[in-house]
Each structure stands twice: as C-alpha cells, then as structure tokens.
Design a protein around this motif. Structure first.
Motif, PDB file in Angstrom:
ATOM      1  N   VAL A  44     -89.933  54.241  86.091  1.00  7.72           N
ATOM      2  CA  VAL A  44     -88.530  54.592  85.897  1.00  7.72           C
ATOM      3  C   VAL A  44     -87.704  54.069  87.063  1.00  7.72           C
ATOM      4  O   VAL A  44     -88.044  54.306  88.228  1.00  7.72           O
ATOM      5  CB  VAL A  44     -88.350  56.122  85.797  1.00  7.72           C
ATOM      6  N   VAL A  45     -86.612  53.368  86.747  1.00  6.88           N
ATOM      7  CA  VAL A  45     -85.639  52.980  87.770  1.00  6.88           C
ATOM      8  C   VAL A  45     -84.588  54.083  87.839  1.00  6.88           C
ATOM      9  O   VAL A  45     -83.894  54.361  86.855  1.00  6.88           O
ATOM     10  CB  VAL A  45     -84.988  51.623  87.446  1.00  6.88           C
ATOM     11  N   LEU A  46     -84.493  54.713  88.998  1.00  7.12           N
ATOM     12  CA  LEU A  46     -83.555  55.812  89.189  1.00  7.12           C
ATOM     13  C   LEU A  46     -82.149  55.286  89.451  1.00  7.12           C
ATOM     14  O   LEU A  46     -81.931  54.079  89.625  1.00  7.12           O
ATOM     15  CB  LEU A  46     -84.018  56.689  90.354  1.00  7.12           C
ATOM     16  N   ALA A  47     -81.202  56.197  89.519  1.00 10.85           N
ATOM     17  CA  ALA A  47     -79.806  55.826  89.723  1.00 10.85           C
ATOM     18  C   ALA A  47     -79.593  55.091  91.039  1.00 10.85           C
ATOM     19  O   ALA A  47     -78.702  54.247  91.153  1.00 10.85           O
ATOM     20  CB  ALA A  47     -78.927  57.074  89.664  1.00 10.85           C
ATOM     21  N   ASN A  48     -80.419  55.384  92.051  1.00 10.92           N
ATOM     22  CA  ASN A  48     -80.270  54.711  93.340  1.00 10.92           C
ATOM     23  C   ASN A  48     -80.962  53.355  93.405  1.00 10.92           C
ATOM     24  O   ASN A  48     -80.952  52.681  94.429  1.00 10.92           O
ATOM     25  CB  ASN A  48     -80.782  55.612  94.477  1.00 10.92           C
ATOM     26  N   GLY A  49     -81.589  52.953  92.293  1.00 11.80           N
ATOM     27  CA  GLY A  49     -82.261  51.666  92.236  1.00 11.80           C
ATOM     28  C   GLY A  49     -83.726  51.698  92.600  1.00 11.80           C
ATOM     29  O   GLY A  49     -84.406  50.668  92.524  1.00 11.80           O
ATOM     30  N   LYS A 105     -81.067  67.061  87.577  1.00 11.92           N
ATOM     31  CA  LYS A 105     -79.966  66.097  87.580  1.00 11.92           C
ATOM     32  C   LYS A 105     -79.382  65.983  88.989  1.00 11.92           C
ATOM     33  O   LYS A 105     -79.115  64.874  89.477  1.00 11.92           O
ATOM     34  CB  LYS A 105     -78.890  66.537  86.588  1.00 11.92           C
ATOM     35  N   LYS A 106     -79.211  67.104  89.625  1.00  8.02           N
ATOM     36  CA  LYS A 106     -78.661  67.100  90.985  1.00  8.02           C
ATOM     37  C   LYS A 106     -79.580  66.362  91.949  1.00  8.02           C
ATOM     38  O   LYS A 106     -79.125  65.648  92.850  1.00  8.02           O
ATOM     39  CB  LYS A 106     -78.447  68.544  91.448  1.00  8.02           C
ATOM     40  N   ASP A 107     -80.899  66.504  91.733  1.00  6.63           N
ATOM     41  CA  ASP A 107     -81.868  65.862  92.621  1.00  6.63           C
ATOM     42  C   ASP A 107     -81.974  64.364  92.377  1.00  6.63           C
ATOM     43  O   ASP A 107     -82.078  63.581  93.336  1.00  6.63           O
ATOM     44  CB  ASP A 107     -83.252  66.497  92.439  1.00  6.63           C
ATOM     45  N   PHE A 108     -81.994  63.955  91.107  1.00  5.08           N
ATOM     46  CA  PHE A 108     -82.326  62.570  90.787  1.00  5.08           C
ATOM     47  C   PHE A 108     -81.129  61.699  90.414  1.00  5.08           C
ATOM     48  O   PHE A 108     -81.230  60.474  90.434  1.00  5.08           O
ATOM     49  CB  PHE A 108     -83.351  62.534  89.647  1.00  5.08           C
ATOM     50  N   ASP A 109     -80.014  62.312  90.043  1.00  7.50           N
ATOM     51  CA  ASP A 109     -78.824  61.534  89.678  1.00  7.50           C
ATOM     52  C   ASP A 109     -77.574  62.305  90.091  1.00  7.50           C
ATOM     53  O   ASP A 109     -76.771  62.709  89.255  1.00  7.50           O
ATOM     54  CB  ASP A 109     -78.818  61.259  88.163  1.00  7.50           C
ATOM     55  N   PRO A 110     -77.408  62.524  91.397  1.00  6.26           N
ATOM     56  CA  PRO A 110     -76.326  63.404  91.865  1.00  6.26           C
ATOM     57  C   PRO A 110     -74.936  62.888  91.536  1.00  6.26           C
ATOM     58  O   PRO A 110     -74.005  63.690  91.390  1.00  6.26           O
ATOM     59  CB  PRO A 110     -76.555  63.465  93.379  1.00  6.26           C
ATOM     60  N   ALA A 111     -74.770  61.572  91.398  1.00  5.85           N
ATOM     61  CA  ALA A 111     -73.443  61.031  91.087  1.00  5.85           C
ATOM     62  C   ALA A 111     -73.195  60.925  89.585  1.00  5.85           C
ATOM     63  O   ALA A 111     -72.124  60.496  89.160  1.00  5.85           O
ATOM     64  CB  ALA A 111     -73.276  59.646  91.727  1.00  5.85           C
ATOM     65  N   GLY A 112     -74.181  61.315  88.777  1.00  5.97           N
ATOM     66  CA  GLY A 112     -73.989  61.305  87.332  1.00  5.97           C
ATOM     67  C   GLY A 112     -73.856  59.922  86.730  1.00  5.97           C
ATOM     68  O   GLY A 112     -73.098  59.709  85.788  1.00  5.97           O
ATOM     69  N   GLN A 113     -74.610  58.955  87.268  1.00  4.89           N
ATOM     70  CA  GLN A 113     -74.503  57.592  86.743  1.00  4.89           C
ATOM     71  C   GLN A 113     -75.137  57.446  85.359  1.00  4.89           C
ATOM     72  O   GLN A 113     -74.742  56.578  84.589  1.00  4.89           O
ATOM     73  CB  GLN A 113     -75.135  56.617  87.732  1.00  4.89           C
ATOM     74  N   PHE A 114     -76.111  58.311  85.052  1.00  2.00           N
ATOM     75  CA  PHE A 114     -76.687  58.333  83.708  1.00  2.00           C
ATOM     76  C   PHE A 114     -76.028  59.464  82.913  1.00  2.00           C
ATOM     77  O   PHE A 114     -76.635  60.501  82.664  1.00  2.00           O
ATOM     78  CB  PHE A 114     -78.207  58.529  83.776  1.00  2.00           C
ATOM     79  N   SER A 115     -74.773  59.241  82.544  1.00  2.00           N
ATOM     80  CA  SER A 115     -74.028  60.278  81.845  1.00  2.00           C
ATOM     81  C   SER A 115     -73.309  59.762  80.602  1.00  2.00           C
ATOM     82  O   SER A 115     -72.386  60.397  80.108  1.00  2.00           O
ATOM     83  CB  SER A 115     -73.013  60.935  82.787  1.00  2.00           C
ATOM     84  N   PHE A 116     -73.731  58.615  80.113  1.00  2.00           N
ATOM     85  CA  PHE A 116     -73.080  58.062  78.930  1.00  2.00           C
ATOM     86  C   PHE A 116     -73.750  58.506  77.637  1.00  2.00           C
ATOM     87  O   PHE A 116     -73.156  58.409  76.570  1.00  2.00           O
ATOM     88  CB  PHE A 116     -73.035  56.534  79.001  1.00  2.00           C
ATOM     89  N   TYR A 117     -75.007  58.961  77.707  1.00  2.00           N
ATOM     90  CA  TYR A 117     -75.705  59.378  76.499  1.00  2.00           C
ATOM     91  C   TYR A 117     -76.019  60.871  76.591  1.00  2.00           C
ATOM     92  O   TYR A 117     -76.881  61.286  77.348  1.00  2.00           O
ATOM     93  CB  TYR A 117     -77.014  58.585  76.296  1.00  2.00           C
ATOM     94  N   ALA A 118     -75.276  61.684  75.809  1.00  2.00           N
ATOM     95  CA  ALA A 118     -75.524  63.120  75.736  1.00  2.00           C
ATOM     96  C   ALA A 118     -75.722  63.740  77.116  1.00  2.00           C
ATOM     97  O   ALA A 118     -76.794  64.245  77.440  1.00  2.00           O
ATOM     98  CB  ALA A 118     -76.724  63.416  74.839  1.00  2.00           C
TER      99      ALA A 118
END
Length: 491
Positions: free
Chosen positions: A184-189, A475-488
């Motif tokens: 998995v590629v996380l929000a931080n790359g 979500k707070k731990d792995f995508d705190p800026a909410g970059q994966f927020s386009f799908y549900a």
C-alpha cells in the motif's frame, strides 16, 4: 474535522495551477514503462472516460505507473506540489463524492497487471491494476480460482477494498477475506506491506479506499472444486411480484437461514416491451454449482407460479457473467456516456409488500413515454453467505455479514443537467427508503461499492460506534490530511 476541511480546501485551491505545472521532474523519476498522458490526447481521453457521467472526478494529467515505485514517486510529486490525486482501475465506480476532485492527477493502474501463482499453489500475488476477468482466466488456466467481483469489467482490487461480493463467497468469504497481505502506498508516499500484524489490515478490508493505493495483493487461491454450473432463468410478469419474493423467502430466507452454499439467486427488473409492453418483467436467475441442471427442488416451486418463459443453460464458472448480462461484451460494461447512479441497501429477507410498492414506482419511472429511465435496472443479489458469516462480525471493516441480500436500482439515464440528476436522486432514494422501512431495520445498511454518495459513513461502514471510532482513529494516523477522501470518505 475543521483541520481536515481546511487542508482539503488548500489542496483544491492550489490544484488550479496543475495544468501549468511541468511534469518533466516526475517523468525523470518514473520507470521506462511508465506513461504520462497530457490533456487533449486520445490516451488521456480514454483514461479519464467514466462509466457513469454523474459528479465525475476531473484530472488534468494522467500517470500510468509501470512499477509500484512509480506510484510512490507520483504521490510524492503530488504532495510536493500540493495536488490532489486519485487512483482508478476498471469501471462502475460511480459514487458522487468522486466529483469533489475538481483537478489533480489521475493514477491509472492498468499496467500493474501481473498475476503470479505461488509454488505451493495456495496464494497468488496480484497487481493493483488486474481486472476481475483476467484474474479468473489466469487462475483457471492453473486449475485455481478465488473470489472476485462478479462483473468482468470491474477491477479486482476496487470491490475488495469495500468488502467485495462474488459467486464463490458462500465457500470462501468476501473478496477481501482472501487477502493475506498487500502493498500500500500511503498518503505520505511511503510504500508499506500490510498484513494481519498491521492495525491497518482491518480497515483495508471494507474501508480501504480511505487509506492508500494498493499496488499489489497476495491472496488465497483454491483448487477448482466445481467447474460446472447450471442456471435456470424464469421470466415473470409484474403481477407475480408478491408471489415470487414470498416464495424466495420461504425457500431460503426464513428463520435466520440463507441461500444453500451451492446456490445463488439473482433477479432483475427491467422494462422489455418485446416481452411485456406495459410493465417491467421479473427475471429470476437460479444458479447452481456442480450440476448440469438446477435441482428441481429449487426450480419446481417457481415453475408452479407460472413464468412467462423459462430457459435452462449449463456450462462452467466462466460462463456466469455472460449468463447474467455482466460480461465484458454486455451493456452494463459499456461506457455509453450515461449517468449510472445506484441506491444500494442490504436486507435480511424480502418484504413482499414493500417489493410491490417499489415495483409500482419502478413501473411508473420506466414505462412513461417521456421517461429518461426506460433502461433502468433493479438488481436483487442473493449470494450464499456461509463463507461470509463464518468470519467474525468484528474481523474486518466490512460491517454487513449478517445480511443476505444486496439490492439496488441502477437508474441509467442521459445526463441533462442538475434538474435531471435531482429527479434521479429523489426517485432512487424513495425506492430505497420504501425497502428500508419495510425491512424493520433501525439503520440503513449500504454497500459502499454501489453507493450513490449521499449516504453517511454510518451507512457505508456500520452503525456501531466502535466501528466509526476505530476508522476515525486509523484515518488520523495514516491519512491525517484527508488526501484519500474522494471515495466514500470516513470523515
């Protein structure tokens, strides 16, 4: 929550400059097989073409990774320039929340299409861009199979991130229940491997769209036990609605029971003037594994109701998609330019009174001379559930193992502005509300992969507070800026 909104607002505002950006620095970091498609090119146009043209995401550039590291470099580039990004693969991703991406980078996963069966024959490693049909065919050639989505044109990965229903789920569980590990590629790359020892593994199996881009998965696979299948199709007129679904309840769904493990029951409603010039028909499919003819114990009670026509076919597992109208060559796999919203609800059994009320509404919507919805389809998917229910309710982020039926109208119509979309939304939600009220349930349970987009995270991911709390914390731990927020989005 406020911090997340501000962060997303900043991302979208800064994305206005994306079309003026030079992608040469990114191109230099990508593998030789990676591709970048510029707006106006045929490749770009093909890559951004959607199956459903309702509230669609907007991309200014398309990156087609050739390696897993290409996804890493693309995400890091997007972050460096504060650009939104969205990974896509296959079709049927129609949720309206995707329209919140108004510019940015589309990461088209199609080249990550490798399939490698392990030497022990127990697992396969599957690229993030693999399509369901390709996986089925590749495994079949090796005498193997696993649970995939039923429709041939959907990606393998997308359905699994939302749980994933399939023909074989009665034997083995959901698509996501097969996952052993995933890259998995996380929000931080960062590229990480997630497995049973990772707290993120739970969330990826049901709410995975919210946490990262899956570049590959190792999945359980199985020896083919029942290659042959048979299907009986019974077409009923609309006056048989109560009788058909009351019988379905009596046959399979009373006293907490579910479909036999070797049987799948689907039905469709659709307007076919060549069969019935006035009302939609009910097409009832009885699909059984390991036989040449569907057992008379299943078919005879329905035959006694007096169908208009019947048809029996036999073949193999690989024929199921064509038999049920969802093969690569079928209309539901075509990109026609139409809007294709769905309004899903999970049910434990049918309420024949509610079925009648919804059928009458569906009839009005599809048979009116001026209707845009004449090609609409109502889907009732009744899979066997033994493999799904054998896994604990709290084992994954998928919340609806106790439900037996996946029901959804598909309101196919030509896009014609906000007023037409509002009519479709009102109609779809009204039909779903009738079914919900008839179910006796206290919370609306919906399938995130079919979701319309106006449902809540509670409907997508479960009404239990602990589920919402656990997903929010992850979500707070792995995508705190909410970059994966386009799908549900979870929040």
């Amino acid at each position: 929550m406020h911090h997340l909104q501000l962060t997303l607002a900043a991302l979208w505002a800064s994305a206005a400059a994306v079309s003026c950006l030079s992608y040469v620095p990114l191109a230099k970091k990508l593998s030789k097989t990676a591709q970048i498609y510029q707006p106006g090119s045929d490749d770009f146009n093909a890559a951004v073409l959607r199956w459903s043209n309702l509230s669609t995401p907007v991309a200014n550039i398309v990156v087609v990774p050739g390696t897993e590291n290409d996804v890493v470099e693309t995400v890091k580039f997007a972050n460096q320039h504060r650009l939104p990004f969205l990974a896509i693969n296959g079709v049927h991703g129609s949720i309206t929340t995707l329209g919140k991406m108004t510019s940015g980078i589309e990461i088209h996963m199609s080249q990550l299409s490798s399939i490698a069966v392990a030497k022990d024959g127990c697992t396969a490693t599957i690229g993030g861009g693999v399509m369901s049909k390709n996986l089925t065919d590749a495994l079949w050639a090796a005498g193997k199979q696993t649970v995939t989505g039923t429709c041939e044109c959907v990606g393998y990965m997308g359905p699994g991130l939302g749980g994933g229903h399939g023909w074989l789920q009665g034997r083995y569980g959901l698509v996501s229940d097969q996952y052993v590990s995933m890259n998995v590629v996380l929000a931080n790359g960062n590229l990480i491997t997630v497995d049973e020892h990772s707290e993120l593994f739970w969330a990826m199996k049901g709410a995975g769209h919210n946490f990262g881009i899956v570049t590959s998965i190792t999945s359980k696979i199985y020896d083919i036990q029942h290659p042959n299948y048979a299907m009986e199709t019974l077409i009923f007129s609309g006056d048989k609605v109560e009788a058909v679904y009351n019988l379905a309840n009596e046959q399979w769904l009373t006293n907490g029971s579910s479909m036999p493990v070797d049987l799948v029951n689907w039905s469709y409603w659709y307007f076919d003037p060549t069969t019935d010039a006035e009302k939609p028909v009910i097409a009832m499919y009885l699909i059984q594994e390991g036989v040449q003819t569907v057992d008379a114990a299943h078919t005879t009670p329905f035959l006694q109701l007096g169908p208009i026509t019947t048809q029996a076919v036999s073949g193999t597992y690989r024929d199921l998609a064509a038999w049920t109208g969802i093969s690569l060559n079928s209309t539901p796999c075509a990109k026609t330019g139409n809007a294709n919203p769905r309004f899903p609800i999970y049910l434990k059994s049918y309420n024949p009174t509610a079925q009648r009320e919804v059928y009458d509404l569906f009839t009005q919507a599809t048979t009116n001379a001026s209707t845009p919805f004449s090609n609409a389809l109502f889907m009732f998917e009744g899979y066997s559930q033994q493999g799904v229910k054998a896994i604990g309710q709290d084992a994954t982020a998928f919340a609806y193992r106790a439900d037996n039926l996946l029901v959804a109208p598909l309101l196919t119509y030509p896009p014609n502005g906000p007023a037409a979309d509002a009519v479709a939304s009102k109609l779809g939600n009204k039909m779903r509300q009738i079914l919900f009220e008839g179910s006796g349930e206290t919370s609306l349970n919906t399938y995130v992969n079919y979701a319309y987009g106006d449902e809540t995270p509670v409907a997508w991911y479960g009404s239990e507070q602990w589920r919402q709390d656990r997903l929010s914390a992850l979500k707070k731990d792995f995508d705190p800026a909410g970059q994966f927020s386009f799908y549900a989005p979870i929040i």
